[in-house]
Design an enzyme around this catalytic site. Sequence first.
Site, PDB file in Angstrom:
ATOM      1  N   ASP A   1      42.915  44.930  42.059  1.00 34.12           N
ATOM      2  CA  ASP A   1      42.388  43.691  42.178  1.00 34.12           C
ATOM      3  C   ASP A   1      41.403  43.352  40.962  1.00 34.12           C
ATOM      4  O   ASP A   1      40.357  43.960  40.815  1.00 34.12           O
ATOM      5  CB  ASP A   1      42.017  42.958  43.418  1.00 34.12           C
ATOM      6  CG  ASP A   1      41.722  41.437  43.511  1.00 34.12           C
ATOM      7  OD1 ASP A   1      42.595  40.853  42.798  1.00 34.12           O
ATOM      8  OD2 ASP A   1      41.072  41.159  44.446  1.00 34.12           O
ATOM      9  N   HIS A   2      41.606  42.328  40.327  1.00 32.97           N
ATOM     10  CA  HIS A   2      40.777  42.053  39.142  1.00 32.97           C
ATOM     11  C   HIS A   2      40.231  42.976  38.276  1.00 32.97           C
ATOM     12  O   HIS A   2      38.879  43.230  37.978  1.00 32.97           O
ATOM     13  CB  HIS A   2      39.288  41.249  39.566  1.00 32.97           C
ATOM     14  CG  HIS A   2      39.778  39.907  40.516  1.00 32.97           C
ATOM     15  ND1 HIS A   2      39.880  38.770  39.332  1.00 32.97           N
ATOM     16  CD2 HIS A   2      39.988  39.356  41.438  1.00 32.97           C
ATOM     17  CE1 HIS A   2      40.218  37.470  40.047  1.00 32.97           C
ATOM     18  NE2 HIS A   2      40.356  37.916  41.448  1.00 32.97           N
TER      19      HIS A   2
ATOM     20  N   GLU B   1      45.917  36.660  34.429  1.00 32.74           N
ATOM     21  CA  GLU B   1      45.407  35.343  34.981  1.00 32.74           C
ATOM     22  C   GLU B   1      45.191  34.545  33.816  1.00 32.74           C
ATOM     23  O   GLU B   1      44.751  34.789  32.742  1.00 32.74           O
ATOM     24  CB  GLU B   1      44.006  35.543  35.862  1.00 32.74           C
ATOM     25  CG  GLU B   1      43.502  34.278  36.215  1.00 32.74           C
ATOM     26  CD  GLU B   1      42.295  34.542  37.297  1.00 32.74           C
ATOM     27  OE1 GLU B   1      41.203  33.877  36.872  1.00 32.74           O
ATOM     28  OE2 GLU B   1      42.450  35.307  38.099  1.00 32.74           O
TER      29      GLU B   1
ATOM     30  N   HIS C   1      36.481  31.761  44.540  1.00 30.94           N
ATOM     31  CA  HIS C   1      36.445  32.933  45.480  1.00 30.94           C
ATOM     32  C   HIS C   1      35.242  32.834  46.510  1.00 30.94           C
ATOM     33  O   HIS C   1      34.395  32.214  46.343  1.00 30.94           O
ATOM     34  CB  HIS C   1      35.914  34.138  44.398  1.00 30.94           C
ATOM     35  CG  HIS C   1      36.962  34.669  43.594  1.00 30.94           C
ATOM     36  ND1 HIS C   1      37.072  34.587  42.274  1.00 30.94           N
ATOM     37  CD2 HIS C   1      38.296  35.049  43.922  1.00 30.94           C
ATOM     38  CE1 HIS C   1      38.008  35.042  41.723  1.00 30.94           C
ATOM     39  NE2 HIS C   1      38.899  35.294  42.511  1.00 30.94           N
TER      40      HIS C   1
ATOM     41  N   HIS D   1      44.526  32.924  43.835  1.00 38.86           N
ATOM     42  CA  HIS D   1      43.276  33.565  44.444  1.00 38.86           C
ATOM     43  C   HIS D   1      42.144  32.731  44.697  1.00 38.86           C
ATOM     44  O   HIS D   1      42.564  31.245  44.645  1.00 38.86           O
ATOM     45  CB  HIS D   1      42.520  34.328  42.891  1.00 38.86           C
ATOM     46  CG  HIS D   1      43.274  35.783  42.431  1.00 38.86           C
ATOM     47  ND1 HIS D   1      42.755  36.727  42.652  1.00 38.86           N
ATOM     48  CD2 HIS D   1      44.385  35.408  41.665  1.00 38.86           C
ATOM     49  CE1 HIS D   1      43.617  37.558  42.268  1.00 38.86           C
ATOM     50  NE2 HIS D   1      44.384  36.851  41.408  1.00 38.86           N
ATOM     51  N   GLY D   2      41.238  33.298  45.600  1.00 45.38           N
ATOM     52  CA  GLY D   2      40.335  32.124  46.337  1.00 45.38           C
ATOM     53  C   GLY D   2      41.114  31.695  47.633  1.00 45.38           C
ATOM     54  O   GLY D   2      40.895  30.521  47.648  1.00 45.38           O
TER      55      GLY D   2
ATOM     56  N   SER E   1      40.814  32.428  50.622  1.00 49.46           N
ATOM     57  CA  SER E   1      39.830  32.126  51.916  1.00 49.46           C
ATOM     58  C   SER E   1      39.492  30.804  52.049  1.00 49.46           C
ATOM     59  O   SER E   1      38.967  29.984  50.957  1.00 49.46           O
ATOM     60  CB  SER E   1      38.646  33.279  51.898  1.00 49.46           C
ATOM     61  OG  SER E   1      39.543  34.551  52.063  1.00 49.46           O
TER      62      SER E   1
ATOM     63  N   ASN F   1      45.677  35.805  47.693  1.00 48.61           N
ATOM     64  CA  ASN F   1      44.718  36.961  48.042  1.00 48.61           C
ATOM     65  C   ASN F   1      43.821  36.452  49.104  1.00 48.61           C
ATOM     66  O   ASN F   1      43.210  35.305  49.033  1.00 48.61           O
ATOM     67  CB  ASN F   1      43.843  37.173  46.859  1.00 48.61           C
ATOM     68  CG  ASN F   1      44.599  37.843  45.809  1.00 48.61           C
ATOM     69  OD1 ASN F   1      45.897  37.838  45.393  1.00 48.61           O
ATOM     70  ND2 ASN F   1      43.633  38.826  45.035  1.00 48.61           N
TER      71      ASN F   1
END
Length: 286
Positions: free
Chosen positions: A80-81, A132, A178, A208-209, A211, A230
């Site tokens: 990841d990343h 990305e 994030h 992404h981000g 949550s 993610n």
Amino acid sequence: MLVSGNDILQVASDQGFAVPAFNISDYNMMLGIFDICEELNAPHMIAIHPDEVKHIRRDLMPAIIERSIRSSVPTAIHWDHGASYAEMLQAFQYGFTSVMIDASLKPFDENVELTKKVVEAAHAVGVSVEAELGTIGKTDGYAETGTNDIIYTEPDDALRFVEMTGTDSLAVAIGTRHGLYPSTLKPELHLDLLDKINNTVDVPLVLHGGSNNPDDEIAQAARRGINKINISSDIKAAYYTKLREVLQDTKLREPNVIQPPALEEMKDVAAHKIKLFGAEGKAKEY
């Protein structure tokens, strides 16, 4: 069943759901994620950020690979990343089946150049690539890199980027950040922008981000073109909040007594995400 990122995401794209990518940072969390994904018959990705790679060290990778091979559900192991070409080469050597090269903070041409170089190397060894375009916001110092002001992904730029790089999937910026949102920030996805991007490019899209966003928006995104989401902060918060509670009993010292309640809390959150993304029961499609 260990598979590449492309293998797992193409089915999700065809079937209209999102694969959860759970960031794990220790062996116990890894086991819990496998257990709940197998229980719900859900394909998934084990995502590991470079900081997490340093924490778990290379020595844990054979165990993750072996557990993936033995699993009853499709599993990809995702770096990841990643920030550099050297990190990508490290990921290939460690046995990752999917990598993300994140050059989103670089100018467009530099992002294209680095991503294309990674794609060429990754495809030569059977590894899939996520890139990305645009920037994800940040909430605190514990989350992955991001920007204070989100730069949204432009559909036409996304099309050019995919065509020029050959990336297998594309992480897009449609309003997420994030980490966990403070009370001063209100999560809001631009689903109209997602629709435009999805109608323009022909590769699986990544969020992404994921949550701490409203469930209804995330569920819509998973059915409107997002094929990988993610999740890191949500499962870690559940895990460690419960650990702190359990450890109030200072007489406890055995991991097999301390850790299971925390694992159950984490698995409950993971199960909710799996169902929200539409991934429950989808392993049968592979």
